[in-house]
Design a protein around this motif. Structure first.
Motif, short mmCIF file in Angstrom:
data_model
loop_
_atom_site.label_atom_id
_atom_site.label_comp_id
_atom_site.label_asym_id
_atom_site.label_seq_id
_atom_site.Cartn_x
_atom_site.Cartn_y
_atom_site.Cartn_z
N PHE A 146 11.75 17.51 80.13
CA PHE A 146 11.68 16.84 81.42
C PHE A 146 11.02 15.47 81.37
CE2 PHE A 146 11.05 21.46 82.18
CZ PHE A 146 12.30 21.73 82.71
N ILE A 147 9.83 15.43 80.79
CA ILE A 147 9.01 14.24 80.89
C ILE A 147 8.54 13.79 79.52
CG2 ILE A 147 6.87 13.26 81.84
CD1 ILE A 147 7.08 15.36 84.06
N LYS A 148 8.65 12.51 79.30
CA LYS A 148 8.14 11.95 78.06
C LYS A 148 7.14 10.86 78.41
CE LYS A 148 10.04 11.76 73.65
NZ LYS A 148 10.61 13.08 73.72
N LEU A 163 -1.69 15.00 95.59
CA LEU A 163 -0.47 15.38 96.30
C LEU A 163 0.01 16.77 95.90
CD1 LEU A 163 1.69 12.14 96.42
CD2 LEU A 163 0.59 13.32 98.32
N VAL A 164 0.26 16.95 94.62
CA VAL A 164 0.77 18.26 94.20
C VAL A 164 -0.36 19.19 93.74
CG1 VAL A 164 2.99 17.28 93.61
CG2 VAL A 164 1.29 17.55 91.82
N ILE A 165 -1.52 18.63 93.55
CA ILE A 165 -2.73 19.39 93.25
C ILE A 165 -2.51 20.36 92.09
CG2 ILE A 165 -4.71 20.53 94.32
CD1 ILE A 165 -4.14 18.45 96.18
N ALA A 175 -2.99 18.43 86.36
CA ALA A 175 -2.65 18.45 84.93
C ALA A 175 -3.28 17.27 84.20
CB ALA A 175 -1.14 18.43 84.75
N VAL A 176 -3.38 16.14 84.87
CA VAL A 176 -3.95 14.98 84.20
C VAL A 176 -5.10 14.38 84.99
CG1 VAL A 176 -1.88 14.28 82.92
CG2 VAL A 176 -2.20 13.51 85.27
N ASP A 177 -5.98 13.78 84.26
CA ASP A 177 -7.05 13.00 84.89
C ASP A 177 -7.33 11.82 83.96
OD1 ASP A 177 -9.01 12.09 86.56
OD2 ASP A 177 -10.42 13.73 86.20
N CYS A 183 0.75 21.21 83.83
CA CYS A 183 1.88 20.48 84.41
C CYS A 183 3.03 21.41 84.75
CB CYS A 183 2.36 19.41 83.43
SG CYS A 183 3.81 18.52 84.00
N THR A 184 3.57 21.23 85.93
CA THR A 184 4.73 22.03 86.36
C THR A 184 6.01 21.21 86.33
OG1 THR A 184 4.32 21.44 88.65
CG2 THR A 184 3.31 23.48 87.86
N PHE A 185 5.94 20.02 85.79
CA PHE A 185 7.10 19.14 85.66
C PHE A 185 7.76 18.86 87.00
CE2 PHE A 185 6.56 21.62 81.76
CZ PHE A 185 6.20 20.58 80.92
N CYS A 186 6.90 18.70 87.98
CA CYS A 186 7.44 18.43 89.31
C CYS A 186 8.07 17.05 89.37
CB CYS A 186 6.34 18.54 90.35
SG CYS A 186 5.13 17.22 90.27
N GLY A 187 7.72 16.19 88.44
CA GLY A 187 8.36 14.89 88.40
C GLY A 187 7.80 13.87 89.38
N THR A 188 6.84 14.29 90.18
CA THR A 188 6.29 13.38 91.18
C THR A 188 5.70 12.14 90.52
OG1 THR A 188 5.81 15.29 92.54
CG2 THR A 188 4.69 13.24 93.12
N CYS A 189 4.95 12.38 89.46
CA CYS A 189 4.29 11.25 88.79
C CYS A 189 5.31 10.33 88.13
CB CYS A 189 3.28 11.75 87.77
SG CYS A 189 3.99 12.82 86.51
N VAL A 190 6.38 10.93 87.62
CA VAL A 190 7.39 10.11 86.95
C VAL A 190 8.02 9.16 87.94
CG1 VAL A 190 9.48 10.16 85.58
CG2 VAL A 190 7.83 12.01 85.36
S1 SF4 Z 1 4.96 16.30 86.60
FE1 SF4 Z 1 3.83 16.97 88.40
S2 SF4 Z 1 2.45 18.51 87.61
FE2 SF4 Z 1 3.14 17.34 85.84
S3 SF4 Z 1 1.63 15.74 85.57
FE3 SF4 Z 1 3.23 14.91 86.86
S4 SF4 Z 1 2.50 15.26 88.94
FE4 SF4 Z 1 1.31 16.58 87.59
#
Ligand code: SF4
Ligand SMILES: Nc1nc2c(c(=O)[nH]1)N[C@H]1C(S)=C(S)[C@@H](COP(=O)(O)OP(=O)(O)OC[C@H]3O[C@@H](n4cnc5c(=O)[nH]c(N)nc54)[C@H](O)[C@@H]3O)O[C@H]1N2
Ligand SMILES: Nc1nc2c(c(=O)[nH]1)N[C@H]1C(S)=C(S)[C@@H](COP(=O)(O)OP(=O)(O)OC[C@H]3O[C@@H](n4cnc5c(=O)[nH]c(N)nc54)[C@H](O)[C@@H]3O)O[C@H]1N2
Ligand SMILES: Cc1cc2nc3c(=O)[nH]c(=O)nc-3n(C[C@H](O)[C@H](O)[C@H](O)COP(=O)(O)O)c2cc1C
Ligand code: SF4
Ligand code: SF4
Ligand code: SF4
Ligand code: SF4
Ligand code: FES
Ligand code: FES
Ligand SMILES: [Mo]
Lengths: 905, 541, 160
Positions: free
Chosen positions: A146-148, A167-169, A172-174, A197-204
């Motif tokens: 999902f995320i790189k 937001l998604v609480i 996973a990262v700080d 991380c739940t790979f919600c993709g919000t951060c991406v």
């Molecule tokens: S994908 Fe979602 S859960 Fe994973 S680090 Fe980004 S915001 Fe957090």
């Protein structure tokens, strides 16, 4: 404070207190570059922005100060210059500083022109960087699909950190370390897949640079169009934007304008849409000839269907036909389908997926509080002071609800009382977490009610404002501390603690899910919850109830009357007046209530149902005792299945109709809390497939019943007229972006949704005095089922989304540490799981989240035939099958490494 | 009969590192052995002259011993305490004249000082609340709580002209007034004892030598503002100060000076201790608040100001140790007295940590507006080894250099700012001709660069770039346009950074650039270090 | 002083206790970390999850806080910790060469610990004993007016 004036680039403009300079400038059409600012993020301490990138500086000419416009409020008399020589020079230096510690790789960077840094630099005309190159190190390699991350491109705007924490609480990262080497990192600085991380993709979606990117993008370049629409998976109703290139959906991003979702999605929303372009999609109608399907034209298919339905109707009567409406289809489509069943086939035998699996929640609240479904909006949930979550795992099954609850707890100091035998992600957020024995919630809830009454924590005016309070209070005498504690296994002191927290904390919200509704006494348990809501004043404090059992349009399918006993808007079909309203438009409607979904299946088996039309449901895969269901469906004289894929159910049919997916059609979905969201057509349906609404209208015409609608819009206009709940729905138009429609008031306000203050609420006297222990010597384990974050429902769609499939497909079973030890099972072993009905094989995952002798299996894995294990037991009142648990025995049959089958439902 | 006398052994961190702990123990034993019943052995905190430690003072005579070692104890006890013959070899010797000076009051270093904040330092035992009270302590609190309304307290402070000693010099009375006028169910006052400036140690000395002064000031601040909880945020690198504060708080609580209904006034006040964990930036108010809340100490934009939304989201007033320690004195002696000290716009005294190329290094408290030359030559005793003064660096890493050609510079907020430096925390490093100004700038920047929290771009990346440039200049690898680039980045960091750290950290660079640009050019163009300090450029001598 | 040796098994129960002793809420994170470090000499990385659960915050946040402050260590430190002051006064009076000397003498760099877990070498921004510069702190003792000879002596004596 009143409106005042400030000078903006030499012009006097009006400003309101509390407005930032950036907001003012944007309103006035003055462009100020920004990178770290993100309106959805509300940082702690009440600052409107963290103001870390500093590119949005402007000059305040009276003081001579440079201030960041994203974080500074306008004050009377300010003289703001957004583009003075000094401002431009400083901004340029700042951006060059970023670029000096940034790889020189724009040409090959997948962020492309979505990159804010590149955009800002380009706007400033920055070519060569004059400063020394001081590269940042990026050592982490993420292996998930999902995320790189490439942190050498990170400018530490902290959007990802804030998105994840505020937001998604998920947390996973700080920030990690400080100063020049500071960067976002997971605990232990591990790859994402080893973190929370739940790979919600919000951060991406929020990352302004190529530091966070899709790992396996479908397309590397820039998308052409961006189409706003709504996620087709769960009932949260997230709005998204489909990025389309050359007729393909290549990327999904959150719809940033949605004030409810606030830029968030879950992993399915972000990475699960690829099924649209699956090669498995049905592209042509199919007619079964002997044992195989042959491609046919719509003409041919409709001919066969018309002939067969007519034949069955005339030979066996209308009530030998039945229709499954679909909780995945639009409001308009379900509206048409129930009209089709009622007026074309002439039967009320219509039901939909949500009834199939969990209607208790939809109907049982009604008499007490006057509400159908959720009694308030998701936004209101965030403002609750205490949230009671019973038998639901929204962090997995309704991520947006999960985010909301976690936000309420973390950011708004709400208390969470959680009732779940299994440890879920919410457990760590709970003030009190009760772990009852499976299926004993009714006793627990009654016990809580008694504690509240005993301590006098209920509303003072309760007996005047409600019915049956005294009888209710009296009826609880059996729920003594000793009894409740023994029956539920929860220490009584904990129950009292939970009761106090719930009753004394101000505004309350109750969220419940399949953990209570899918057990034998599911309906009663919901009534017990309703009692709790009434006790502390569903009126005075506005306790809200949120049933969680929702697919994307489960709420809408019910609202639209895809139910055997209700016309659209929950108007009783048996009620003459209600029928009249619709008959004026459609013609005659039968008066007798029809069969529920399961009664239809049973009818098929018994031979009373001869023909069925199943739209967008896959009962052969997801219903309990699939063997029985398959047999029942096979014994029909004629079965039509309308779907996107050749599902197990479709395989049993005589005619398969290829339907367009959500991305290929227009319409509306109603989220579980009553928000009505648009679908916009983004791409063409594959092959000859056409939208469900079109199929239904064409089929009806073929059968001699003309429906005079030429588009979903016209259907919607009729809904807006005939269904009070959806009054005015027809005003908007799908071409308009959702936010604008909402702003115009085209939709009903979600906040007053479903409130019916004309009824006086009444307490229910519901009881359970014996604990059901369904395990025994032969089947010593209790298998619980539940949702899996990475897959959805029967998994038909998500198993065809390559990234979700890659990340998580194999069937697994969670088993507790102690049990695993006893059975000598270790992580990855293959286990045979057998119930009295059937047996299946799955991979073991050792977990410390389960009570003893309870194992857990998600139901949404495509290869997962867990429903096979279940027997058909119905909730007596609502006729809902019990799919939550079954007693099983477990046997180790092989050590790990033997892969599971990768098939699809 | 001989009068009673007390022999005070300094037990400040400085003297303790000169093994004055042993001296103290030994003295007690020796006095007991000799049966000197008219001599009390006691200890004090720092006198501000640690360089001469271990320091031992015999009161009330005022004999001042320096460099006392444990071996000297028998002689002091025998000769001085028993026989009344002071030990001359241990007297302070004036560096200029070489003459021995026997009395505290006659030492030049002290003679020209005016001790308001350090009033009690070195004169009382910091672990005995009675000493503090006997010296007039808690009189102000008594007066405030029983005779003054909060607004009167604020008016008094305003009238005194007291300005914050934490660096920015914000008028304390006005700050308190903001605090008072913000409505909230809960408010906090915080004593900022995070003294992180390298080269400054006055807060440490006050807390080690006179902790009750800060406590009393904090209680008064709480009363004036309407806060019932106070915090000390103190560096963990100061273990002794931490310990003495704990003791002092405990004693104050025992005396009913903390807790419920203090002195029967109906005013409640509690003090909590928070120890820092090694981050300079936590001295910044919003970072300090984050740190008390156990978060990363990263500053956030203001507004909202701490006075509106601070600790735990409540209005919070933050003051420096010295600011608070001044408060009881102002109340006690009156605002006019305090306003009578100092210069036009900068009232009272300033405490400076004099160090570097100077004969008497130590803590110096002088009226605001005292000239640099008075401080350096009269009090500091001038530059050692007959070298010439080149510049004075004030304000630590946030400050700048003042070249020797401004010897009459009055040390106060306005003048220092005018010259491109700041008062800051009061660090004052004296430099002679052997100091390389580029290297000095590089040193301070290496400090701020290492202490940058990393949140905002100009500071995180700008300090790194500047440090790279300065480092390469001192290595003889400077480039033609480095000075221009330094200016450009320094200005951007100064004007665009989020917090005070970034906003001030270019000062050492900018001020050396403006006063000693020739040194930079010599490094870059001639590959020479005029002070012959930068190792790669060193001339063989 | 006998600091706990490096290889000691970390008593998670004790860590849980410390978390509770400090009140078990998120505002107590730094005191919890300080206490753990006082008892164990460093913050064992495996304690991070325990702390996070106890204080209801995320492990990444615990790590974020630990990694922010200079005085928190996630690796065991030597039996003797030698800290060189880098304050202005110490710098002006040659603190840097003391550091170099110690680095050479002990064979480790700043921030490292000798293989035998005997010494750790660290620096501090300022300890406020500027008048005695340059300063070196060993354990809790401040050694003022250090010079290379004294360092050599200390190194030889095995005291440092
Ligand atoms: S994908 Fe979602 S859960 Fe994973 S680090 Fe980004 S915001 Fe957090
Ligand atoms: N990712 C994903 N999301 C989905 C779905 C999906 O398949 N995948 N499906 C969607 C659909 S169709 C629906 S209906 C919803 C369902 O979503 P939910 O209503 O949240 O239902 P479940 O996921 O089954 O979670 C049920 C929870 O109840 C607990 N539980 C089990 N037995 C008991 C009991 O006796 N008492 C109590 N108190 N708790 C118990 C389980 O441990 C589990 O945590 O999710 C929707 N969302
Ligand atoms: N053991 C156990 N089993 C369970 C559960 C459990 O808790 N335990 N939960 C149950 C629950 S709550 C549910 S809701 C079910 C879900 O089970 P299903 O209802 O089987 O859910 P899906 O797999 O989403 O399948 C729905 C079908 O709709 C099709 N579809 C999607 N969009 C469209 C469209 O626009 N038009 C048409 N015509 N078709 C479309 C899909 O291709 C798919 O074949 O599973 C149930 N099964
Ligand atoms: C990076 C930085 C470090 C600071 N360090 C300190 C400090 O160590 N002690 C202090 O009192 N103030 C320090 N300050 C100033 C404080 O933020 C604040 O202004 C001061 O404590 C207010 O008290 P005052 O009004 O009594 O001066 C620092 C400011 C910055 C920007
Ligand atoms: S992140 Fe942006 S600036 Fe960096 S390489 Fe990619 S496109 Fe270019
Ligand atoms: S990874 Fe992206 S979102 Fe996160 S801090 Fe870096 S640049 Fe910002
Ligand atoms: S599956 Fe549900 S939570 Fe996830 S994006 Fe879709 S609607 Fe939102
Ligand atoms: S100026 Fe420096 S210390 Fe201050 S917030 Fe920015 S990066 Fe952090
Ligand atoms: S957008 Fe304002 S500081 Fe980043
Ligand atoms: S510690 Fe004794 S004079 Fe400073
Ligand atoms: Mo469902």
């Amino acid at each position: 404070m009143q409106e005042f004036t400030v000078t903006l680039n030499g012009r006097e403009v009006a400003a309101e207190p509390g407005m930032t300079i950036l907001e003012l400038a944007r309103r006035e059409g003055v462009h100020i570059p920004t990178i770290c600012h993100e309106p959805h993020l509300a940082p702690a301490g009440g600052c409107p922005s963290i103001s870390s990138c500093r590119v949005c500086i402007v000059e305040e000419e009276r003081s001579g100060n440079l201030i960041t416009s994203c974080g500074a409020f306008v004050t009377p008399g300010m003289v703001i210059n957004t583009a003075s020589q000094r401002v431009l020079e400083r901004r340029r230096t700042i951006v060059e500083l970023m670029l000096a510690s940034h790889p020189d790789s724009c040409m090959v960077c997948l962020k492309g022109n979505r990159c804010q840094l590149r955009q800002v630099a380009a706007d400033m005309g920055i070519g060569l960087v004059r400063f020394q190159r001081i590269p940042l190190m990026s050592t982490i390699t993420d292996a998930n699909p999902f995320i790189k991350r490439n942190l050498s491109k990170c400018i530490l705007c902290a959007k990802c950190i804030r998105a994840c924490q505020e937001l998604v609480i998920e947390g996973a990262v700080d920030y990690y370390r400080r100063g020049f080497v500071a960067r976002p990192a997971t605990a232990g600085d591990t790859p994402l897949e080893e973190s929370e991380c739940t790979f919600c993709g919000t951060c991406v979606a929020m990352c302004p640079t190529g530091a966070l990117m899709e790992a396996e993008p479908l397309y590397r370049g820039t998308a052409g169009t961006s189409v706003p629409t709504t996620c087709p998976f769960c009932g949260c109703g997230c709005t998204v934007r489909l990025k389309v290139k050359e007729g393909r959906v290549v990327r999904v991003i959150p719809n940033n304008d949605d004030p409810v979702t606030r830029g968030t999605l879950c992993v399915k929303g972000s990475y699960g849409f690829d099924f649209i372009q699956s090669r498995d999609r049905l592209t042509t109608p199919l007619i079964k000839v002997d044992d195989h399907f042959e491609a046919a034209s719509w003409e041919e298919a409709f001919n066969v269907i018309t002939a067969e339905f007519k034949r069955i109707k005339s030979r066996y009567g209308s009530n030998s036909l039945a229709v499954f409406g679909s909780s995945k289809c639009t409001n308009e489509e379900n509206y048409l389908l129930q009209r089709f069943a009622r007026c074309v086939l002439g039967t009320n035998n219509i039901d939909n997926g949500s009834r199939l699996y969990g209607t208790p929640g939809l109907t049982s609240c009604d008499p007490a509080s006057g509400f159908f479904g959720a009694t308030n909006s998701l936004t209101a949930m965030e403002k609750a002071d205490v949230i009671l979550v019973v038998g639901a795992d929204p962090t997995v099954s309704a991520p947006l609800v999960g985010y909301t609850i976690k936000r309420a707890v973390r950011c708004m100091d709400a208390k969470l009382v959680l009732i779940d035998p299994r440890e879920t992600r919410l457990s760590m957020f709970a003030e009190t977490w009760l772990r009852p024995k499976v299926g004993t919630d009714l006793i627990l809830l009654n016990g809580m009610a008694k504690a509240i009454i005993d301590e006098g924590l209920h509303d003072a005016e309760i007996s005047e404002e409600t019915i049956d309070f005294k009888a209710f209070a009296k009826s609880l005498s059996a729920y003594t501390a000793a009894f409740v504690e023994k029956a539920t296994g929860v220490p009584y002191t904990e129950i009292v603690k939970a009761a106090r927290e719930y009753a004394t904390s101000g505004k309350a919200a109750i969220v419940y899910g399949h953990g209570i509704t899918q057990h034998v006494n599911g309906t009663d348990a919901i009534k017990a919850l309703t009692n709790l809501a009434l006790l502390t004043g569903s009126r005075s404090k506005g306790t809200c109830i949120y049933p969680l059992q929702k697919e994307n349009n489960a709420q809408g399918a019910c609202d639209m009357g895809a139910l055997p006993d209700f016309l659209p808007g929950y108007q009783q079909v048996s009620d003459l007046k209600s029928r009249r309203t619709f008959e004026d438009y459609w013609g005659i409607i039968p008066a007798a209530a029809g069969l529920t979904a399961f009664e239809m299946i049973k009818g098929a088996k018994a031979g009373t149902i001869k023909g069925m039309y199943i739209v967008g449901e896959n009962p052969a895969a997801s219903f309990p005792n699939s063997k029985f269901v398959s047999e029942a469906l096979s014994s029909l004289n004629f079965l039509v299945v309308q779907d996107l894929f050749m599902t197990r159910t479709a395989k049993l049919s005589n005619v398969v109709l290829p339907a367009a997916s959500f991305a290929e059609k227009e319409g509306t979905f109603t989220s579980f809390d009553g928000r009505v969201n648009w679908l916009t057509k983004a791409v063409q349906p594959p092959g000859q497939s056409i939208p469900d609404w079109d199929i239904v209208i064409k089929l009806a015409a073929r059968m001699g019943h003309a429906m005079f609608y030429s588009s979903p819009r016209e259907v919607r206009e009729e809904i807006g007229k005939l269904v009070p709940l959806y009054k005015g729905i027809g005003y908007g138009s799908p071409e308009e972006p959702l936010d604008q429609v909402r702003a115009k008031g085209g939709f009903r306000s979600p906040l007053v949704y479903r409130k019916r203050p004309d009824r006086i609420p009444s307490f229910y006297l519901v009881h359970m005095t014996a604990t059901p222990d369904r395990t025994n010597g032969e089947y010593p384990f209790l298998l619980l089922t539940g949702s899996n974050l990475y897959h959805f429902a029967g998994g038909t769609r998500t198993s065809r989304a390559p990234r979700l499939r890659k990340y998580s497909l194999d069937a697994f079973v969670d088993i507790g540490e102690a049990d695993a030890e006893k059975l000598e099972v270790s992580e990855g072993d293959r286990l045979r799981i057998a119930s009295s009905t059937s047996e299946i094989v799955a991979t073991a995952r050792i977990s410390d989240t389960l009570p003893e002798r309870v194992v857990f299996m998600p139901f949404a894995l495509a290869c997962n035939p867990v429903s096979q294990l279940l027997d058909i037991i119905l909730d007596l009142e609502r006729k809902t099958p019990i799919v939550k648990c079954v007693s099983v025995k477990i046997e180790r049959i092989g050590s790990h490494g033997q892969a599971g089958s990768k098939q699809s439902n | 009969m001989q009068n009673r006398s007390t022999i005070f052994v300094c037990q400040g961190t400085g003297c303790l590192s000169s093994k004055s702990g042993l001296v103290y123990e030994e003295l007690k034993a020796e006095v007991a052995k000799l049966g000197l019943s008219n001599v009390d052995v006691d200890f004090t905190g720092c006198h501000g002259f640690c360089e001469k430690g271990g320091i031992v003072v015999v009161e009330p005579e005022g004999i001042f011993y320096t460099h006392v070692k444990v071996e000297d104890v028998p002689e002091i006890a025998g000769s001085h305490l028993k026989d009344g013959k002071p030990v001359e070899r241990l007297f302070y010797h004036d560096p200029a004249t070489g003459k021995a000076v026997s009395y505290y009051r006659d030492i030049n270093f002290y003679k020209k000082q005016r001790r308001v904040i350090l009033y009690n330092c070195g004169h009382i035992n910091p672990e005995k609340i009675d000493h503090y009270i006997a010296a007039g302590g808690y009189r102000a609190l008594n007066k405030v709580l029983l005779e003054m309304a909060p607004q009167q307290v604020i008016d008094e402070i305003k009238k005194s002209g007291l300005r914050g000693r934490g660096g920015a010099g914000f008028p304390t009375g006005r700050k308190w007034e903001f605090g008072r006028n913000t409505y909230s169910d809960k408010k906090y006052v915080v004593c900022n004892a995070d003294e992180g400036d390298p080269g400054a140690f006055m807060d440490r000395s006050v807390l080690e030598a006179d902790p009750h002064a800060a406590i009393e000031g904090l209680i008064i601040a709480g009363y004036a503002i309407g806060a019932n909880d106070g915090y000390f945020y103190i560096r963990a690198e100061y273990p002794l100060a931490v310990k003495r504060l704990y003791i002092a708080i405990e004693q104050a609580r025992e005396r009913g000076l903390l807790g419920k209904n203090i002195l029967g006034s109906g005013f409640d006040f509690e003090i909590h201790m928070k120890e820092g964990a090694g981050a300079f930036v936590c001295g910044e108010e919003t970072a300090l608040i984050a740190s008390i809340q156990s978060q990363r100490g990263m500053p956030r934009p203001r507004p909202p100001y701490p006075a509106q939304s601070g600790l735990f989201g409540k209005p919070t007033t933050i003051n420096n140790v010295k600011t608070l320690a001044s408060v009881p004195r102002i109340i006690d002696r009156g605002a006019d007295w305090f306003a009578g000290i100092g210069s036009e716009k900068s009232k009272g005294t300033t405490v400076l940590a004099l160090s570097g190329k100077i004969l008497n290094s130590g803590l110096v408290e002088v009226p605001m507006g005292t000239s640099l030359s008075t401080i350096i030559f009269d009090i500091g005793g001038g530059i050692p080894d007959g070298k010439r003064l080149k510049a004075v660096q004030t304000g630590g890493p946030s400050g700048g250099c003042i070249p020797a050609r401004f010897p009459d510079t009055p040390v106060d907020y306005e003048t220092l700012t005018l010259l491109g430096s700041i008062m800051g925390s009061g660090g004052m490093v004296v430099m002679d001709e052997t100091t390389c100004m580029v290297e000095v700038a590089r040193y301070f920047l290496s400090f701020t660069q290492a202490e940058s929290c990393g949140k905002c771009v100009p500071c995180r990346l700008g300090t790194k770039q500047m440090l790279e440039i300065l480092t390469r200049i001192t290595k003889g690898k400077g480039k033609e346009n480095d000075i221009a680039t330094l200016y450009e980045i320094a200005r951007t960091v100064k004007e665009c950074s989020l917090c005070g750290l970034g906003q001030t950290c270019p000062n050492p660079v900018l001020s050396t650039l403006s006063y000693f640009r020739d040194e930079y050019e010599a490094h870059i163009k001639k590959k020479k270090c005029p002070a012959n300090q930068c190792r790669p450029l060193r001339r063989k001598v | 002083m006998d600091k706990p040796a490096a290889s000691k098994v970390i008593n998670m129960e004790r860590i849980r206790e410390i978390v509770m002793e400090c009140g078990g809420h998120k505002w107590a994170l730094i005191p919890v970390i300080q206490k753990i470090q006082n008892e164990f000499g460093y913050i064992p990385p495996e304690a991070i999850h325990v702390i996070a659960i106890g204080l209801k915050i995320f492990p990444s946040q615990v790590q974020g806080v630990i990694s922010f402050y200079a005085q928190f260590y996630t690796k065991p430190r030597g039996r003797q910790v030698i800290t060189v002051c880098r304050g202005t006064a110490c710098h002006v009076r040659g603190g840097e060469s003391l550091l170099e000397m110690l680095e050479n003498g002990l064979g480790i760099k700043e921030g490292e610990t000798t293989a035998d877990m005997e010494y750790s070498l660290e620096t501090v921004a300022c300890i406020g004993v500027c008048a005695l510069a340059p300063n070196v702190v060993i354990g809790k003792e401040v050694y003022g007016k250090m010079d290379t000879q004294k360092i050599e002596q200390l190194l030889k004596k095995g005291e440092a």
